[in-house]
Design a protein around this motif. Structure first.
Motif, PDB file in Angstrom:
ATOM      1  N   PHE A 176      11.217  -3.039  36.101  1.00 31.99           N
ATOM      2  CA  PHE A 176       9.970  -3.654  35.119  1.00 31.99           C
ATOM      3  C   PHE A 176       9.233  -1.446  35.462  1.00 31.99           C
ATOM      4  O   PHE A 176       8.938  -1.621  34.417  1.00 31.99           O
ATOM      5  CB  PHE A 176       9.304  -4.180  36.476  1.00 31.99           C
ATOM      6  CG  PHE A 176       9.208  -5.765  35.745  1.00 31.99           C
ATOM      7  CD1 PHE A 176      10.019  -6.270  35.238  1.00 31.99           C
ATOM      8  CD2 PHE A 176       8.655  -6.489  36.759  1.00 31.99           C
ATOM      9  CE1 PHE A 176      10.780  -7.363  34.637  1.00 31.99           C
ATOM     10  CE2 PHE A 176       9.359  -7.481  36.793  1.00 31.99           C
ATOM     11  CZ  PHE A 176      10.054  -7.939  35.915  1.00 31.99           C
ATOM     12  N   GLY A 177       9.241  -1.324  35.982  1.00 31.12           N
ATOM     13  CA  GLY A 177       8.951   0.068  35.825  1.00 31.12           C
ATOM     14  C   GLY A 177       8.846   0.925  34.517  1.00 31.12           C
ATOM     15  O   GLY A 177       8.443   1.707  33.989  1.00 31.12           O
ATOM     16  N   ILE A 178      10.631   1.216  34.482  1.00 28.91           N
ATOM     17  CA  ILE A 178      10.734   1.667  33.028  1.00 28.91           C
ATOM     18  C   ILE A 178      10.508   1.038  32.232  1.00 28.91           C
ATOM     19  O   ILE A 178      10.179   1.794  31.789  1.00 28.91           O
ATOM     20  CB  ILE A 178      12.742   2.385  33.370  1.00 28.91           C
ATOM     21  CG1 ILE A 178      13.115   2.908  34.549  1.00 28.91           C
ATOM     22  CG2 ILE A 178      12.878   3.166  32.594  1.00 28.91           C
ATOM     23  CD1 ILE A 178      14.315   2.395  35.393  1.00 28.91           C
ATOM     24  N   MET A 179      10.509   0.141  32.232  1.00 27.96           N
ATOM     25  CA  MET A 179       9.458  -0.504  31.283  1.00 27.96           C
ATOM     26  C   MET A 179       8.314  -0.437  30.680  1.00 27.96           C
ATOM     27  O   MET A 179       8.291   0.040  28.942  1.00 27.96           O
ATOM     28  CB  MET A 179      10.633  -2.133  31.188  1.00 27.96           C
ATOM     29  CG  MET A 179      11.326  -2.624  30.999  1.00 27.96           C
ATOM     30  SD  MET A 179      11.516  -4.366  31.246  1.00 27.96           S
ATOM     31  CE  MET A 179      10.201  -5.651  30.247  1.00 27.96           C
ATOM     32  N   ILE A 180       7.435  -0.104  32.293  1.00 31.31           N
ATOM     33  CA  ILE A 180       6.317  -0.226  31.696  1.00 31.31           C
ATOM     34  C   ILE A 180       5.700   1.580  31.171  1.00 31.31           C
ATOM     35  O   ILE A 180       5.268   1.576  30.156  1.00 31.31           O
ATOM     36  CB  ILE A 180       5.218   0.579  32.999  1.00 31.31           C
ATOM     37  CG1 ILE A 180       5.121  -0.497  33.705  1.00 31.31           C
ATOM     38  CG2 ILE A 180       4.061   1.227  32.538  1.00 31.31           C
ATOM     39  CD1 ILE A 180       4.338  -1.170  34.861  1.00 31.31           C
ATOM     40  N   ILE A 181       7.211   2.505  31.641  1.00 30.53           N
ATOM     41  CA  ILE A 181       6.827   4.104  31.064  1.00 30.53           C
ATOM     42  C   ILE A 181       6.964   4.152  29.400  1.00 30.53           C
ATOM     43  O   ILE A 181       6.847   4.732  28.488  1.00 30.53           O
ATOM     44  CB  ILE A 181       7.569   4.933  32.268  1.00 30.53           C
ATOM     45  CG1 ILE A 181       7.407   4.612  33.336  1.00 30.53           C
ATOM     46  CG2 ILE A 181       8.229   6.350  31.083  1.00 30.53           C
ATOM     47  CD1 ILE A 181       8.523   5.592  34.136  1.00 30.53           C
TER      48      ILE A 181
END
Lengths: 313, 365
Positions: B320-325
């Motif tokens: 999820f975090g990588i997706m935000i970035i």
């Protein structure tokens, strides 16, 4: 406060505790300030860098049986490298998209880092050894014992030898950063970029390098905070975001635009928190320290020691 | 450069007065394919109970509706006013606790449903007044601090049930099952989506009219907007208060639906989830917010559904975090933006050169 009387001794005791916490917040605040100066953004990863620093030091010292001061240095270097890599991989592409995008990326980074270290080291916090008795931090000397006893006799308050190291080392770190900015060529270049990126680029300064180094420096400071705070906060778990906000509160209270202001603010928040926790109620101490930040934002947005850097829109 | 425009000036906004009219025409001519897709989503929401009798799916879709309200609110702040709020979870909590405390005290339901947004609006105004007048992105941190304070207060205050939380929260009779105090899944589902639809329509109007235009002006250039007499801080606060109201409405529905609440439901993670929904769905788009809420609820289910993906479950949050970035950097329009692009391509391929003139003017704007 049933049964417990609050006298000057308790107040001194709480203040020492507050200074210890405050020293850690000050390091976080300084790191946030450095990145804010270089990029104009808030770095939400800062708190997780603190947690990762503590975990790295713990891992290095337990798996390699390295002395704690070596683990300290190693964690700062690895932490700094992580910060540098994060800037290179994620921040740099977002930077040209504007401040909003960059902050969003740091929030994404926060999610990655937090869940990443919880994946590697687990969600529960791990006990961190009190390093105040290990070489070279050992204070089990007659001179120190004498001082501690004299202090106890005079004030009625005792203190943990570890607290002295936290306060001294973080002040040392702050002074080192300050000298770096004032005396070295690269430090001056960083200040120039913070003041005016365009003009400093025209003078031949590589501003992208400056940004990357700013992230590395503040990550290394965060790692130091994680190690120094280790005996208090333990290692790992989910305290990262709270300590990031405490550091930010410090920076706001002292003045986000000024490095020494941010540091002073970190100490102030630590003391306010400890006093309100001791004198009012420990349930509300976080609410009070964050409330102080909102109050400062309301009355004096540039902070107590800050120049008028923050403008109202 | 194109990416930058997309992030800072979402759907149909432009900095030049001259091209405003052409944008308006474009909006009227909005891709029929996109309309079709929106229609399909709306139809799916309305028809879902007829397509399945799985209570699990209906429950999930009910939560989707609440998340949609939260996401629409945050998107107004983030996509339209360009400010990051990490405090939406706190307003969600204020709404939930206000509803729970009042209804448990036998206040009438309409009073509880009214008091929740009013209290949240007051809280939103105070926080917004303090933090939104500042330049830069202090607002994100200030709302984060607010979220942490509220979470702590929910956790320790006697009135919120401290760490135990509140339970046996009543529901109005028309939403409950005939015999008990449990929520009737179907009625509640439609009630939640009815409110979500009202919120969506109201927001679309806010964005299209005075406030929205002022906001797009100030997002493009705050100084210029201020010179034109736009009270920058006022509009930002207004939008933030609206988002607080939406979140608290979702909160009061949540409290009634689940029947029990505790502070852990209103932790920072909640605010992060909402942020992710908005980023996935698409900044500055009401439809995108709804899409984001739907996708965000479905994604973990997809992880669960496919055996081969189950090994990845522990990595979900990191992903999820990588997706935000990645989305912020590569795909600032989110799902809504991607759909719009697809729909326009599809329209063009159908109507040939006819529509390409309009598209061309968009590119040069």
């Amino acid at each position: 406060m049933s049964g417990l009387t609050i006298g000057p001794a308790e107040v001194i005791q709480f203040t020492i505790g507050g200074l210890t916490n405050g020293a850690i917040y000050a390091l976080v605040a300084l790191g946030l300030h450095i990145i804010f100066k270089a990029t104009r953004v808030l770095n939400f990863v800062q708190g997780e860098q603190v947690v990762i620093g503590g975990l790295l030091a713990l891992t290095v010292s337990t798996t390699l049986h390295a002395p704690i001061f070596l683990a300290f240095v190693a964690a700062m270097i690895i932490g700094g490298a992580i910060g540098y890599a994060f800037e290179r991989i994620a921040i740099r592409p977002a930077y040209r998209l504007g401040e909003l995008a960059t902050i969003m990326v740091t929030i994404g980074g926060f999610v990655v880092f937090k869940n990443g270290h919880q994946l590697i080291w687990g969600k529960e916090s791990i006990p961190f050894p009190d390093f105040a008795f290990d070489f070279p931090f050992s204070l089990a000397t007659p001179a120190f014992q004498g001082f501690a006893e004299a202090f106890l006799k005079a004030t009625g308050a005792g203190f943990n030898p570890f607290a002295i190291w936290v306060i001294l080392l973080s002040i040392l770190g702050v002074v080192a950063v300050h000298l770096f900015f004032q005396k070295t060529l690269f430090g001056k270049a960083m200040r120039a970029v913070a003041d005016n990126t365009k003009a400093s680029e025209l003078m031949g300064i590589d501003s992208t390098q400056v940004t990357a180094v700013a992230f590395a420096m503040s990550a290394a400071l965060a790692a130091a905070a994680g190690i120094l705070g280790g005996p208090l906060l333990n290692a790992g778990g989910s305290y990262g975001i709270e300590i990031a906000v405490k550091g930010f509160s410090g920076a706001i209270v002292g003045g986000f635009g000024s490095s020494l202001g941010s540091v002073a603010g970190g100490f102030i928040v630590g003391i306010i928190e400890a006093l309100s926790g001791g004198l009012i109620s420990s349930s509300y101490k976080d609410a009070i320290s964050f409330g102080i930040m909102l109050l400062v934002l309301l009355v004096r947005p540039s902070g107590i020691f800050g120049e008028k850097e923050v403008r109202r829109s | 450069m194109q990416a930058k425009r997309n992030l800072e000036a979402p759907v149909g906004t432009t900095s030049r007065a001259g091209s405003l009219t052409s944008t308006a025409i474009e909006r009227l001519k909005q891709s029929t394919a996109l309309y079709t897709f929106q229609g399909v989503i709306i139809a799916a929401i309305i028809l879902l109970p007829f397509l399945t009798d799985s209570n699990y799916l209906i429950t999930m879709a009910t939560f989707m509706g609440m998340y949609a309200m939260l996401a629409i609110g945050l998107n107004l702040v983030l996509g339209n006013a360009g400010q990051i709020s990490l405090g939406q979870g706190a307003f969600f909590g204020i709404g939930a606790y206000t509803y729970a405390i009042l209804t448990k005290d036998h206040f009438p339901f309409w009073f509880a449903y009214l008091a929740s947004p009013i209290l949240a609006a007051i809280a939103g105004f105070v926080v917004g007044y303090i933090a939104l007048r500042l330049r830069g992105h202090y607002f994100a941190m200030a709302t984060l601090a607010f979220a942490l304070i509220m979470h702590r207060l929910f956790h320790v205050l006697p009135i919120t049930g401290a760490s135990l939380g509140l339970y046996d929260i009543p529901l109005p009779a028309f939403l409950a099952t005939t015999k008990g105090t449990m929520a009737d899944p179907l009625r509640f589902y439609y009630f939640v989506w009815l409110i979500a639809a009202l919120v969506a329509v109201f927001t679309a109007n806010v964005v299209r009219h005075r406030v929205g235009r002022a906001l797009s002006a100030l997002r493009e250039d705050e100084v210029a907007a201020a010179m034109l007499g736009i009270n920058v801080a006022k509009y930002k606060i207004e939008v933030f208060v609206i988002s607080a109201i939406y979140s608290s409405i979702a909160g009061s529905l949540f409290a009634g639906y689940s029947g029990l609440i505790s502070s852990s439901a209103f932790h920072l993670d909640r605010s992060m989830d909402i942020l992710l929904m908005v980023v996935i769905g698409g900044l500055g788009s009401v439809f995108g917010s709804i899409l984001g809420a739907i996708l965000w609820t479905i994604l973990p289910e997809i992880f669960r559904m496919f055996e081969s993906l189950q090994g990845l479950e522990p990595y979900r949050l990191v992903t999820f975090g990588i997706m935000i970035i990645l989305i912020v950097i590569l795909w600032p329009g989110g799902a809504a933006g991607a759909l719009r692009g697809l729909a326009e391509k599809w329209d063009r391929s159908r109507s040939g050169a006819n529509a390409s003139g309009v598209k061309g003017s968009n590119d040069t704007a």
